[in-house]
Write an enzyme that holds these catalytic residues in place. Structure first.
Site, PDB file in Angstrom:
ATOM      1  N   GLY A 181      26.700   3.385 -32.134  1.00 13.65           N
ATOM      2  CA  GLY A 181      26.877   2.604 -33.353  1.00 13.65           C
ATOM      3  C   GLY A 181      25.656   1.850 -33.807  1.00 13.65           C
ATOM      4  O   GLY A 181      25.746   0.996 -34.689  1.00 13.65           O
TER       5      GLY A 181
ATOM      6  N   LYS B 223      16.155  -9.487 -45.795  1.00 15.77           N
ATOM      7  CA  LYS B 223      17.617  -9.538 -45.712  1.00 15.77           C
ATOM      8  C   LYS B 223      18.113  -8.245 -45.073  1.00 15.77           C
ATOM      9  O   LYS B 223      17.502  -7.188 -45.240  1.00 15.77           O
ATOM     10  CB  LYS B 223      18.251  -9.647 -47.104  1.00 15.77           C
TER      11      LYS B 223
ATOM     12  N   GLU C 162      27.849  -5.114 -26.290  1.00 16.68           N
ATOM     13  CA  GLU C 162      26.823  -5.511 -27.259  1.00 16.68           C
ATOM     14  C   GLU C 162      26.632  -7.031 -27.279  1.00 16.68           C
ATOM     15  O   GLU C 162      25.517  -7.523 -27.444  1.00 16.68           O
ATOM     16  CB  GLU C 162      27.169  -4.986 -28.654  1.00 16.68           C
ATOM     17  N   VAL C 163      27.721  -7.765 -27.116  1.00 18.91           N
ATOM     18  CA  VAL C 163      27.610  -9.229 -27.053  1.00 18.91           C
ATOM     19  C   VAL C 163      26.866  -9.638 -25.792  1.00 18.91           C
ATOM     20  O   VAL C 163      25.999 -10.526 -25.817  1.00 18.91           O
ATOM     21  CB  VAL C 163      29.005  -9.886 -27.121  1.00 18.91           C
TER      22      VAL C 163
ATOM     23  N   ASP D  13      25.135 -25.398 -22.267  1.00 22.55           N
ATOM     24  CA  ASP D  13      26.080 -26.309 -22.913  1.00 22.55           C
ATOM     25  C   ASP D  13      27.495 -25.747 -22.870  1.00 22.55           C
ATOM     26  O   ASP D  13      27.704 -24.532 -22.929  1.00 22.55           O
ATOM     27  CB  ASP D  13      25.660 -26.516 -24.375  1.00 22.55           C
TER      28      ASP D  13
ATOM     29  N   GLU E 208      26.715 -27.707 -17.733  1.00 21.71           N
ATOM     30  CA  GLU E 208      27.469 -28.845 -18.240  1.00 21.71           C
ATOM     31  C   GLU E 208      28.954 -28.528 -18.071  1.00 21.71           C
ATOM     32  O   GLU E 208      29.573 -27.912 -18.925  1.00 21.71           O
ATOM     33  CB  GLU E 208      27.145 -29.104 -19.721  1.00 21.71           C
TER      34      GLU E 208
END
EC number: 2.4.1.18
Length: 586
Positions: free
Chosen positions: A4, A27, A217-218, A241, A296
């Site tokens: 993809g 863009k 992909e993430v 965080d 954290e």
């Protein structure tokens, strides 16, 4: 392409000039599945800017002809971490957004002089909303342009390295801004490109989007982001965080963690996020073994700071978040004579063996509007009227200055294997922190740090600054943060005295508001002569000079509080002192 992915090839120009000139506006244009044309910023954009009154950021191509070249090697991993939590934008006393250049030239020398060996830089990853304190990230690969250019940030990090200061990035991978035109949200026209679909993809308290950590992909995006900051900007590690929000499906909302193990092992744990944190720590420490990662986490998840090879998550440190809450609770709810010494000691020492903690009396959380810094809890409005050395001590200012020092020292020495302070709080910054927003008419008055106050010899802020500096420099010399956990020999509720030993030093605290003790017997494991090496009652720290530093204290083979030796000392009220055995080799 496979999986993809898409590729756009732009052929070189005939005159061999740069295909996309430095500073060009770009863009990404996407035709969505429904046929809608979407204008987006690349998730990998290295530099985004906002011009004039524009609401949205533009993607600006960053490819300078002479990129910054790092001149100094990364410093060695500190044995005892002393962190100066910093925000570039508020680092000026003027009501404006300060620059990377300003921080490099004006704040770094202060940090070095104060004896901190590590900086934690907040709000660097680009965020469209300044008042989010950097926690609503829109461009994960872009250093915030509101403070200057990427090259100026590199210069800041390099200059810190030249001073022997480690630099950590406050990395926000727990959630993302819900902006779509200049953020990741709805990138391809759907909710689920980077984030969970439906309610699971929304954080109800933070009004932000939640990553789907099971997506390849993430994972690639976030892990490459970690590597980017390490290699492009030469950061030495990260403070992660919102780890509690990541670890649990309930995100810690409405939960009070008791420490019972059923709270940490069950279906409420988000195993995808847990796996991501393990991967991130593995990547950081494989690429750069001397890197530092700090979690954290308020929940106390077991093995968070244990090696991955032992089934842990792999962090080097966790923030000891119960400690600042305890100090605020004492100042809000109890008279000084009702402070519970045993409870203070318990809070400061309540950590798992071999899981390192960063102790702190207060961080940026306590400085934010709606809360108060410790100095403000202690002295409040009198900080505006009675901090001049030309006027006598009032009871409020006297109490505030003495307890401010004591709270910091006992937290530093007893609370963990690292120490953290938020910029300005070391000298008792007199105001809260509030970013420009509609609620305050977009004012920058409270989005600044008034460092000039501690430079004024006629103001008492200098006393707190001096104490903070000498406390850090004594730790550098004696190394109590890297020593085994302290042995507490006394926590006397009536006398309000706490005594403990760590790193060969004897720490004595008298929290009593009015009682001083002559010839107070203090237990120790060492025989020989002792000298005072730090005394909160000294003149240079705004004390009352009740102790003679030329006095020699001799321990004798008289068992006391289960210690084989003991010595007699004079302990004035509201005083902390450190004694060192001078018969031992340095």
């Amino acid at each position: 392409m496979d999986f993809g992915k898409w590729e756009l090839y732009i052929p070189p120009k005939q005159n061999r000039s740069v295909v996309i000139p430095h500073g060009s506006k770009l863009k990404v244009v996407i035709r969505s599945r429904s046929g809608e044309i979407l204008y987006r910023i690349s998730p990998w954009a290295k530099y985004v800017t906002r011009e004039g009154g524009n609401v949205n950021y533009d993607w600006t191509h960053w490819d300078p002809e002479h990129p910054y070249k790092f001149k100094h090697p990364k410093p060695k991993k500190p044995r005892g971490l002393r962190i100066y939590e910093s925000h570039v934008g508020i680092s000026s006393y003027e009501g404006k957004i300060a620059s990377y250049k300003h921080f490099t030239c004006n704040v770094l020398p202060r940090i070095k002089d104060l004896g901190y060996n590590c900086i934690q830089l907040m709000a660097i990853m680009e965020h469209a909303y300044y008042a989010s304190f950097g926690y609503q990230v829109t461009s994960f690969f872009a250093a915030s342009s509101r403070y200057g250019t990427p090259e100026e940030l590199k210069e800041l990090v390099d200059t810190a390295h030249s001073m022997g200061i480690t630099v950590l990035l406050d990395v926000v991978h727990s959630h993302a801004s819900k902006n779509s035109e200049d953020g990741l949200n709805m990138f391809d026209g759907t909710e689920s490109c980077y984030f969970h679909y439906g309610p699971r993809g929304h954080h109800t308290l933070w009004d932000s989007r939640l990553f789907i950590y099971s997506s390849w992909e993430v994972l690639r995006f976030l892990l490459s982001n970690i590597r980017w900051w390490l290699e492009e900007y030469s950061f030495d590690g990260f403070r992660f965080d919102g780890v509690t929000s990541m670890l649990y499906h309930h995100h810690g909302i409405g939960q009070s963690f008791s420490g019972d193990y059923h709270e940490y092992f069950g279906l409420q744990v988000d195993e995808d996020a847990l796996t991501y944190l393990m991967l991130a720590n593995h990547l950081v420490h494989i690429l750069y073994p001397d890197s530092i990662t700090v979690a954290e986490d308020v929940s106390g998840m077991p093995a968070l700071c244990s090696p991955i090879s032992q089934g842990g998550v792999g962090f080097d440190y966790r923030l000891a978040m119960a400690i600042p809450d305890k100090w605020i609770q004492l100042l809000k709810e109890f008279k000084d004579e009702d402070w519970n010494m045993g409870n203070i000691v318990y809070t400061l020492t309540n950590r798992r063996y071999l899981e390192k903690c960063i102790a702190y009396a207060e961080s940026h959380d306590q400085a934010l509007v709606g809360d108060k810094s410790l100095a403000f809890w202690l002295m409040d409005a009198e900080m505006y009227t009675n901090m001049s050395v030309l006027t006598p001590f009032t009871p409020v200012i006297d109490r505030g200055i003495q307890l401010h020092k004591m709270i910091r020292l006992i937290t530093h020495a007893l609370g963990g294997e690292g120490y953290l302070n938020f910029m300005g709080n070391e000298f008792g910054h007199p105001e809260w922190l509030d970013f420009p927003r509609k609620g305050n008419n977009e004012s920058y008055h409270y989005a600044r740090r008034q460092f000039h106050l501690t430079d004024d010899d006629l103001l008492r802020y200098k006393f707190l600054n001096n104490f903070d500096r000498d406390m850090n420099k004594l730790e550098e010399r004696c190394g109590w943060l890297s020593a085994p956990q302290a042995h507490v020999s006394e926590k006397h509720e009536t006398n309000k005295v706490i005594v403990f030993e760590r790193a060969g030093l004897l720490f004595v605290f008298n929290f009593h508001p009015s009682k001083s003790y002559t010839d107070y017997r203090v237990g120790t494991s060492l025989l020989g002569k002792f000298k005072i090496v730090l005394d909160s009652d000294a003149a240079e720290y705004g004390g009352h000079q009740r102790l003679d530093h030329n006095t020699d204290f001799f321990s004798e083979p008289f068992e006391h509080n289960e210690r084989p030796y003991s010595l007699l000392v004079y302990i004035p009220n509201r005083v902390a002192l450190i004694l060192q055995n001078v018969d031992l080799p340095n």
